[in-house]
Write an enzyme that holds these catalytic residues in place. Structure first.
Site, short mmCIF file in Angstrom:
data_model
loop_
_atom_site.label_atom_id
_atom_site.label_comp_id
_atom_site.label_asym_id
_atom_site.label_seq_id
_atom_site.Cartn_x
_atom_site.Cartn_y
_atom_site.Cartn_z
N SER A 59 0.80 -1.23 0.00
CA SER A 59 0.00 0.00 0.00
C SER A 59 0.83 1.27 0.00
O SER A 59 0.28 2.36 -0.10
CB SER A 59 -0.94 0.00 1.21
OG SER A 59 -0.18 -0.14 2.39
N HIS A 99 1.57 3.87 6.85
CA HIS A 99 0.93 4.76 5.88
C HIS A 99 1.36 6.20 6.09
O HIS A 99 1.99 6.53 7.09
CB HIS A 99 -0.60 4.65 5.98
CG HIS A 99 -1.14 3.41 5.33
ND1 HIS A 99 -2.45 3.01 5.45
CD2 HIS A 99 -0.56 2.49 4.51
CE1 HIS A 99 -2.64 1.88 4.77
NE2 HIS A 99 -1.50 1.55 4.20
N ASP A 125 -7.68 5.89 5.13
CA ASP A 125 -7.71 4.70 5.98
C ASP A 125 -8.95 4.57 6.85
O ASP A 125 -9.02 3.67 7.67
CB ASP A 125 -6.47 4.70 6.90
CG ASP A 125 -5.20 4.39 6.13
OD1 ASP A 125 -4.11 4.64 6.68
OD2 ASP A 125 -5.30 3.90 4.99
#
Lengths: 183, 188
Positions: A59, A99, A125
Site C-alpha cells: 500500500s 501509511h 484509511d
C-alpha cells in the site's frame, strides 16, 4: 552409558564435567541475552515499542515495497505533520500499518488527531480504523520511519508464513550452540 | 562423570576437539597420577559473572512484561547498561585472569599446616595449526614463588591416523614436564 554419545564428534561432550555443561547452557543464554538486550536498548533509545518493522503490504508503493525493513523512532515531542510516514496500530489489532499522514488537526492544549492513507491506495484509511473511529491519535502511533533497508524483511515474512520453518531454524541454531564445545 | 578408561577418539581435523582432548587428558593425569585436588575457583568466577549477566537480561524481560514500555524505561536502561558492562568484565576476565588456564590443582601439605602448593596448566592451539603448547606453572604455597615450564609439540605426536589419543605417549610427556618442575623445586 553407551549409544548416542559414542559418536566421535560428541565425545567432546561426554568428557565435560557439571560446570562445563552448565557453561554450555550459559553460553546459549548469553547469546539470547545479547540479542534481547540490544532489542530492549533500541526500544529505549528510539522511544518506540517496535523500533524495527517489516512492510507487509504494497500500500506504500513505489516508496516502500512488501518485505522492506523500516527503522522507527518515536519522539513524542516532535509534532506530527502531514507527509510523515507513520507506523500505527488500530486498537484491538496486532498488525502494524505503515501509511502516510494526510491531515492533522491540533488543539491548543496539545491534543492532536490525524488521518492517514497509503500512497498506493485509492481511499484514506477510515475503512481500516475501528468502527466509529474517524481519526488516529498520538497513542496509536508506534513510531515514524527514519530509515529503511530494502528486501531483507522478506525473511521475516517467510518465517511467519511457515512457522515450522522458523522453529526448525531456531531449533537447529540452538542445538548447534549447545553442542559446540569451545576450547 | 564416569572415569572411563576407553581411549579418546576424535575427528583429527577438528582443532577444537584436538585441544579439548589433550586438555582433558592432561587434567586426568594431574588428578590421578599426582593426587592433586582440582580447584574450580577460576571457572566458578566465570560462571558467576555469566550467570549475573543472564539474570540481568531475564529480569529486564520479566519487568518489561509486567510493566510494558514506556513504564519500564528506567529499569530497562539500568539492565541494558549492567548487561553490557558485565559482558565487558567477562571479556577482561577471560583474557587476563583465565588466559588459557584449563586446570588448577592443589597439592595439599602433608602435615596439613602450610598453605597448598598450586599447579596451573595452560594450553594453546591456534586455529588450523598443529602446534600445541602446554605450560605448567608451579606456585609455592609458602614461598609464593612461581616457576613454569612450557613445551610446544605437534598434535601428530599424540594422535594416530584414526584420531585416537595415544594416552601413554601423552602421559609420558606431561609427567616429564611436571617432574622437571618438581626436580627444580628440590634442587632449590
Amino acid at each position: 552409558t553407551m549409544g548416542l554419545l559414542d559418536i566421535s564428534f560428541l565425545s567432546d561432550l561426554k568428557r565435560m564435567n557439571k560446570r562445563q555443561v552448565f557453561y554450555q547452557f550459559l553460553s546459549f543464554g548469553m547469546i539470547v541475552s545479547s540479542a534481547l538486550m540490544i532489542w530492549k536498548g533500541l526500544i529505549v533509545a528510539t522511544g518506540s515499542e517496535s523500533p524495527v518493522v517489516v512492510v507487509l503490504s504494497g500500500s506504500m508503493e513505489p516508496g516502500f515495497y512488501r518485505g522492506d525493513l523500516l527503522f522507527l523512532t518515536n519522539d513524542l515531542e516532535d509534532p506530527i505533520r502531514a507527509g510523515d510516514i507513520a507506523v500505527f496500530r488500530i486498537k484491538g489489532r496486532d498488525i502494524p500499518i505503515v501509511h502516510r499522514v494526510l491531515q492533522v488537526h491540533e488543539r491548543d492544549d496539545g491534543y492532536v488527531k490525524f488521518l492517514t492513507k497509503g500512497d498506493n491506495n485509492a481511499i484514506d484509511d477510515r475503512g481500516l480504523y475501528a468502527p466509529g473511529q474517524l481519526w488516529l491519535e498520538k497513542g496509536d502511533v508506534i513510531g515514524r520511519a527514519k530509515g529503511f533497508v530494502p528486501y531483507i524483511g522478506m525473511v521475516t515474512i517467510v518465517m511467519n508464513d511457515y512457522p515450522k520453518f522458523k522453529y526448525a531454524v531456531l531449533g537447529l541454531l540452538g542445538i548447534f550452540v549447545l553442542l559446540n564445545r569451545e576450547a | 562423570m564416569s572415569q572411563e578408561n576407553a581411549p579418546i577418539k576424535i575427528d583429527k581435523w577438528d582443532g577444537n576437539a584436538l585441544k579439548n582432548a589433550l586438555d582433558d587428558a592432561a587434567k586426568k593425569i594431574m588428578n590421578e597420577s599426582y593426587g592433586l585436588v582440582e580447584s574450580f575457583k577460576l571457572i566458578d568466577g566465570r560462571l558467576a559473572l555469566c550467570s549475573m549477566a543472564v539474570s540481568c537480561s531475564l529480569f529486564a524481560l520479566l519487568w518489561d512484561f509486567l510493566y510494558p514500555f514506556p513504564a519500564s524505561k528506567t529499569v530497562l536502561i539500568i539492565c541494558v547498561a549492567c548487561y553490557f558492562i558485565l559482558t565487558g568484565v567477562i571479556s577482561v576476565y577471560l583474557l587476563y585472569f583465565e588466559g588459557g588456564v584449563f586446570y588448577v590443582g592443589l597439592e595439599k601439605d602433608k602435615a596439613g599446616i602450610d598453605p597448598d602448593d598450586k599447579w596451573t596448566l595452560q594450553s594453546s592451539l591456534k586455529k588450523y595449526d598443529d602446534q600445541y603448547c602446554l605450560k605448567i606453572t608451579y606456585t609455592g604455597g609458602v614461598s609464593k614463588q612461581t616457576r613454569s615450564v612450557e613445551r610446544v609439540c605437534s598434535v601428530t605426536e599424540f594422535f594416530d591416523e584414526e584420531g585416537t589419543l595415544c594416552y601413554d605417549l601423552y602421559e609420558a610427556t606431561v609427567k616429564g614436564l611436571k617432574d622437571s618442575l618438581s626436580a627444580d623445586k628440590k634442587a632449590k
